[in-house]
Design a protein around this motif. Structure first.
Motif, PDB file in Angstrom:
ATOM      1  N   SER A  33      45.363 -75.894  12.139  1.00 47.10           N
ATOM      2  CA  SER A  33      44.706 -75.318  13.305  1.00 47.10           C
ATOM      3  C   SER A  33      43.478 -76.106  13.724  1.00 47.10           C
ATOM      4  O   SER A  33      43.064 -76.052  14.882  1.00 47.10           O
ATOM      5  CB  SER A  33      44.318 -73.862  13.029  1.00 47.10           C
ATOM      6  OG  SER A  33      43.494 -73.772  11.876  1.00 47.10           O
ATOM      7  N   THR A  45      42.415 -69.936  21.913  1.00 50.51           N
ATOM      8  CA  THR A  45      42.971 -68.576  21.855  1.00 50.51           C
ATOM      9  C   THR A  45      43.789 -68.268  23.101  1.00 50.51           C
ATOM     10  O   THR A  45      44.797 -67.561  23.034  1.00 50.51           O
ATOM     11  CB  THR A  45      41.841 -67.542  21.695  1.00 50.51           C
ATOM     12  OG1 THR A  45      40.860 -67.766  22.720  1.00 50.51           O
ATOM     13  CG2 THR A  45      41.176 -67.667  20.337  1.00 50.51           C
ATOM     14  N   LEU A  46      43.367 -68.805  24.248  1.00 51.44           N
ATOM     15  CA  LEU A  46      44.145 -68.608  25.480  1.00 51.44           C
ATOM     16  C   LEU A  46      45.465 -69.356  25.423  1.00 51.44           C
ATOM     17  O   LEU A  46      46.486 -68.879  25.926  1.00 51.44           O
ATOM     18  CB  LEU A  46      43.337 -69.080  26.695  1.00 51.44           C
ATOM     19  CG  LEU A  46      42.063 -68.299  27.022  1.00 51.44           C
ATOM     20  CD1 LEU A  46      41.404 -68.861  28.276  1.00 51.44           C
ATOM     21  CD2 LEU A  46      42.367 -66.814  27.198  1.00 51.44           C
ATOM     22  N   TYR A  48      47.191 -69.899  22.738  1.00 48.57           N
ATOM     23  CA  TYR A  48      48.080 -69.095  21.887  1.00 48.57           C
ATOM     24  C   TYR A  48      48.599 -67.873  22.639  1.00 48.57           C
ATOM     25  O   TYR A  48      49.758 -67.468  22.472  1.00 48.57           O
ATOM     26  CB  TYR A  48      47.349 -68.648  20.615  1.00 48.57           C
ATOM     27  CG  TYR A  48      47.504 -69.632  19.489  1.00 48.57           C
ATOM     28  CD1 TYR A  48      48.710 -69.745  18.806  1.00 48.57           C
ATOM     29  CD2 TYR A  48      46.447 -70.455  19.103  1.00 48.57           C
ATOM     30  CE1 TYR A  48      48.869 -70.654  17.771  1.00 48.57           C
ATOM     31  CE2 TYR A  48      46.592 -71.365  18.073  1.00 48.57           C
ATOM     32  CZ  TYR A  48      47.798 -71.459  17.418  1.00 48.57           C
ATOM     33  OH  TYR A  48      47.960 -72.359  16.403  1.00 48.57           O
ATOM     34  N   LEU A  49      47.755 -67.284  23.474  1.00 47.60           N
ATOM     35  CA  LEU A  49      48.183 -66.121  24.244  1.00 47.60           C
ATOM     36  C   LEU A  49      49.279 -66.499  25.232  1.00 47.60           C
ATOM     37  O   LEU A  49      50.291 -65.798  25.363  1.00 47.60           O
ATOM     38  CB  LEU A  49      46.979 -65.534  24.985  1.00 47.60           C
ATOM     39  CG  LEU A  49      47.204 -64.198  25.711  1.00 47.60           C
ATOM     40  CD1 LEU A  49      47.630 -63.119  24.727  1.00 47.60           C
ATOM     41  CD2 LEU A  49      45.946 -63.783  26.451  1.00 47.60           C
ATOM     42  N   VAL A 208      50.500 -75.784  19.839  1.00 49.03           N
ATOM     43  CA  VAL A 208      50.571 -74.331  19.759  1.00 49.03           C
ATOM     44  C   VAL A 208      52.031 -73.871  19.730  1.00 49.03           C
ATOM     45  O   VAL A 208      52.417 -73.032  18.908  1.00 49.03           O
ATOM     46  CB  VAL A 208      49.832 -73.690  20.954  1.00 49.03           C
ATOM     47  CG1 VAL A 208      50.201 -72.212  21.097  1.00 49.03           C
ATOM     48  CG2 VAL A 208      48.326 -73.823  20.778  1.00 49.03           C
ATOM     49  N   LEU A 244      50.764 -63.069  17.205  1.00 49.31           N
ATOM     50  CA  LEU A 244      49.598 -63.263  18.059  1.00 49.31           C
ATOM     51  C   LEU A 244      48.351 -62.676  17.418  1.00 49.31           C
ATOM     52  O   LEU A 244      47.264 -63.264  17.473  1.00 49.31           O
ATOM     53  CB  LEU A 244      49.840 -62.614  19.430  1.00 49.31           C
ATOM     54  CG  LEU A 244      50.811 -63.339  20.361  1.00 49.31           C
ATOM     55  CD1 LEU A 244      51.077 -62.489  21.598  1.00 49.31           C
ATOM     56  CD2 LEU A 244      50.253 -64.690  20.767  1.00 49.31           C
ATOM     57  N   TYR A 247      47.390 -65.067  14.418  1.00 46.23           N
ATOM     58  CA  TYR A 247      46.874 -66.360  14.870  1.00 46.23           C
ATOM     59  C   TYR A 247      45.588 -66.195  15.668  1.00 46.23           C
ATOM     60  O   TYR A 247      44.561 -66.794  15.365  1.00 46.23           O
ATOM     61  CB  TYR A 247      47.927 -67.085  15.726  1.00 46.23           C
ATOM     62  CG  TYR A 247      48.837 -67.985  14.931  1.00 46.23           C
ATOM     63  CD1 TYR A 247      48.395 -69.230  14.506  1.00 46.23           C
ATOM     64  CD2 TYR A 247      50.133 -67.599  14.609  1.00 46.23           C
ATOM     65  CE1 TYR A 247      49.223 -70.071  13.778  1.00 46.23           C
ATOM     66  CE2 TYR A 247      50.970 -68.429  13.873  1.00 46.23           C
ATOM     67  CZ  TYR A 247      50.507 -69.659  13.467  1.00 46.23           C
ATOM     68  OH  TYR A 247      51.324 -70.483  12.747  1.00 46.23           O
ATOM     69  N   ILE A 248      45.643 -65.359  16.723  1.00 43.44           N
ATOM     70  CA  ILE A 248      44.469 -65.205  17.580  1.00 43.44           C
ATOM     71  C   ILE A 248      43.334 -64.511  16.824  1.00 43.44           C
ATOM     72  O   ILE A 248      42.171 -64.897  16.935  1.00 43.44           O
ATOM     73  CB  ILE A 248      44.835 -64.426  18.862  1.00 43.44           C
ATOM     74  CG1 ILE A 248      45.797 -65.262  19.709  1.00 43.44           C
ATOM     75  CG2 ILE A 248      43.582 -64.085  19.674  1.00 43.44           C
ATOM     76  CD1 ILE A 248      46.246 -64.582  20.986  1.00 43.44           C
ATOM     77  N   LEU A 251      41.896 -67.099  14.234  1.00 40.99           N
ATOM     78  CA  LEU A 251      41.193 -68.205  14.880  1.00 40.99           C
ATOM     79  C   LEU A 251      39.934 -67.735  15.607  1.00 40.99           C
ATOM     80  O   LEU A 251      38.914 -68.436  15.610  1.00 40.99           O
ATOM     81  CB  LEU A 251      42.125 -68.917  15.857  1.00 40.99           C
ATOM     82  CG  LEU A 251      43.194 -69.811  15.228  1.00 40.99           C
ATOM     83  CD1 LEU A 251      44.147 -70.338  16.281  1.00 40.99           C
ATOM     84  CD2 LEU A 251      42.551 -70.971  14.479  1.00 40.99           C
ATOM     85  N   THR A 252      39.981 -66.545  16.208  1.00 39.87           N
ATOM     86  CA  THR A 252      38.788 -66.022  16.879  1.00 39.87           C
ATOM     87  C   THR A 252      37.664 -65.790  15.887  1.00 39.87           C
ATOM     88  O   THR A 252      36.499 -66.131  16.143  1.00 39.87           O
ATOM     89  CB  THR A 252      39.114 -64.707  17.623  1.00 39.87           C
ATOM     90  OG1 THR A 252      40.132 -64.961  18.595  1.00 39.87           O
ATOM     91  CG2 THR A 252      37.885 -64.159  18.329  1.00 39.87           C
TER      92      THR A 252
END
Length: 449
Positions: A33, A45-46, A48-49, A208, A244, A247-248, A251-252
């Protein structure tokens, strides 16, 4: 019904959930990552979204067919049935070869992780032991595989949850930071949320999307799910938001604690978080997690390859002997052949690692995109056939056909991004060569007496 058709339905919903999670959440989250964060900064993060949203539609396209036809061989069988023999041949062998490479890569790193604790053991010995044990598990019965993969995946999931919980403790209460809450300002104070602009986010989409590789294992399990009409829809609807979240969420938390431009500079953020909250064995803990992640990925890859070869043999696109099942309903010959090819590729990579890895990984990179594009294309053919027969799928893909075409356009865009990036451009060049090789293989198969 003959014995060749009696694969056993022994996978429960919890097995299928963890099989897909195990395939998609691997060492990339703990180590890989960092390179994605360097591309996009906190805005990763966007990416990944967005990528996760497209994966959701691709999975729903697969689920639509898997619920209607819960068979081993998954989308290769669907391509064969709704598109033709050649697409079925290409889809199956492309998927199988892709996961042979995954097996090879995961097997090659097992020895490295073992050497962290026992440096005197040759890496090939650790790899061989792993290969023998995992192959044995895959030849017992499908429940043995499902249970093993369930617990392997649980370890990864618990590790990620632990990282999120301890990270939040640092952010909110200053645990490991002298009682001073870290806060969330790292999300924007180092060049903003988009430090490398939208271009950074766009370029990061390639890596991603690759990190989501493995979610399609849900489709492979359909032929052995206990109640596919119930478990497959549940697994597909839950798996994407769980991935999600992991991961999100992870990472956040990492991006809140560490400046994005320092992530990866001082080792894994995973180790740092556990070290900061007073867990001195953080490095050993991480090594254990990534070891189980590698074995888990190898286990899933061998399972899926065995089933794909079995499906190809049932179609007549692979030697008939690969359709043979043992008394437990496991395609033992297909599993052993996949294991054998793993040994060959490991040997080749040992003899000439630079060239072999360059070419094989280039094919693996593009074959993931081919897999997903095939799923969507075949789903369009499947839906046309359903409409002609005046049937309605039990598990309909939302926003059809718009979602199907948007997903294909997105995947095409990812290939375009790969062509733009020097390190990945070779993958795009090799794609037509690889497809030509499969086409020649198909012609040779058909010309055989």
């Amino acid at each position: 019904m003959d014995n060749e058709e009696q694969v056993q339905r022994g996978l429960k919903n919890r097995h299928i959930q963890m099989i897909a999670l195990g395939g998609a959440i691997g060492t990339g989250l703990f180590y890989g990552s960092a390179s994605m964060v360097q591309m996009a900064g906190p805005a990763i993060t966007l990416a990944y979204l967005l990528g996760g949203s497209v994966i959701f539609f691709i999975m729903r396209a697969l689920g639509e067919m898997a619920v209607e036809h819960p068979v081993s061989g998954s989308f290769s069988q669907y391509a064969y049935q709704y598109w033709g023999e050649l697409p079925g041949f290409i889809a199956g062998w492309n998927y199988w070869f892709n996961y042979v490479i995954v097996q090879m890569v995961e097997l090659s790193v097992v020895g490295i992780y073992i050497n962290y604790w026992y440096p005197g053991i040759p890496t090939w010995v650790s790899a061989l032991v792993c290969l023998i044990v995992v192959t044995f598990i895959n030849t017992i019965n499908v429940k043995a595989f499902g249970e093993t993969e369930f617990w392997f995946a649980i370890i990864k999931v618990l590790a990620i949850i632990g990282m999120i919980v301890f990270g939040l403790a640092m952010i909110l209460f200053g645990v490991g930071n002298g009682g001073q809450p870290v806060g969330i300002s790292n999300l924007w104070v180092h060049g903003g949320f988009f430090p490398n602009g939208l271009q950074g986010v766009v370029l990061s989409l390639v890596l991603v999307m690759f990190s989501f590789g493995g979610v399609e294992l849900v489709g492979i399990t359909a032929g052995e799910a206990e109640n596919p009409h119930k478990t497959i829809p549940a697994a597909i609807n839950q798996i994407v938001w769980r991935i999600l979240l992991f991961y999100i969420g992870a990472l956040t938390v990492i991006l809140m604690i560490f400046p994005w431009n320092q992530i990866g500079a001082t080792g894994s953020p995973f180790v740092q978080i556990f070290s900061y909250v007073g867990i001195p064995a953080a490095a050993h803990l991480l090594n254990f997690v990534v070891l189980t992640a590698a074995v888990s990925a190898y286990n899933s890859a061998l399972y899926s390859n065995g089933r794909m070869l079995y499906g190809l043999a049932k179609q007549g696109n692979a030697p008939r002997m690969l359709a043979k099942l043992n008394s437990a309903g496991t395609p033992v010959n297909a599993v052993l052949v996949s294991t054998g090819f793993t040994l060959i590729t490991v040997l080749l990579s040992y003899l000439n690692p630079e060239k072999v890895f360059l070419y094989l990984m280039a094919v693996a990179t593009i074959s993931i995109i081919i897999n997903w594009a095939t799923i969507v294309l075949v789903q369009l053919k499947f839906r046309q056939a359903q409409e002609q027969a005046a049937k309605t799928p039990a598990f309909k893909m939302p926003l059809y056909p718009l979602a199907s075409y948007v997903s294909l356009a997105f995947l095409t865009g990812v290939v375009g991004i790969m062509a733009y990036m020097p390190d990945l451009r070779f993958s795009v060049y090799i794609a037509p060569v690889w497809l030509l090789c499969l086409y020649i293989g198909y012609k040779v198969k058909n010309s055989a007496p």
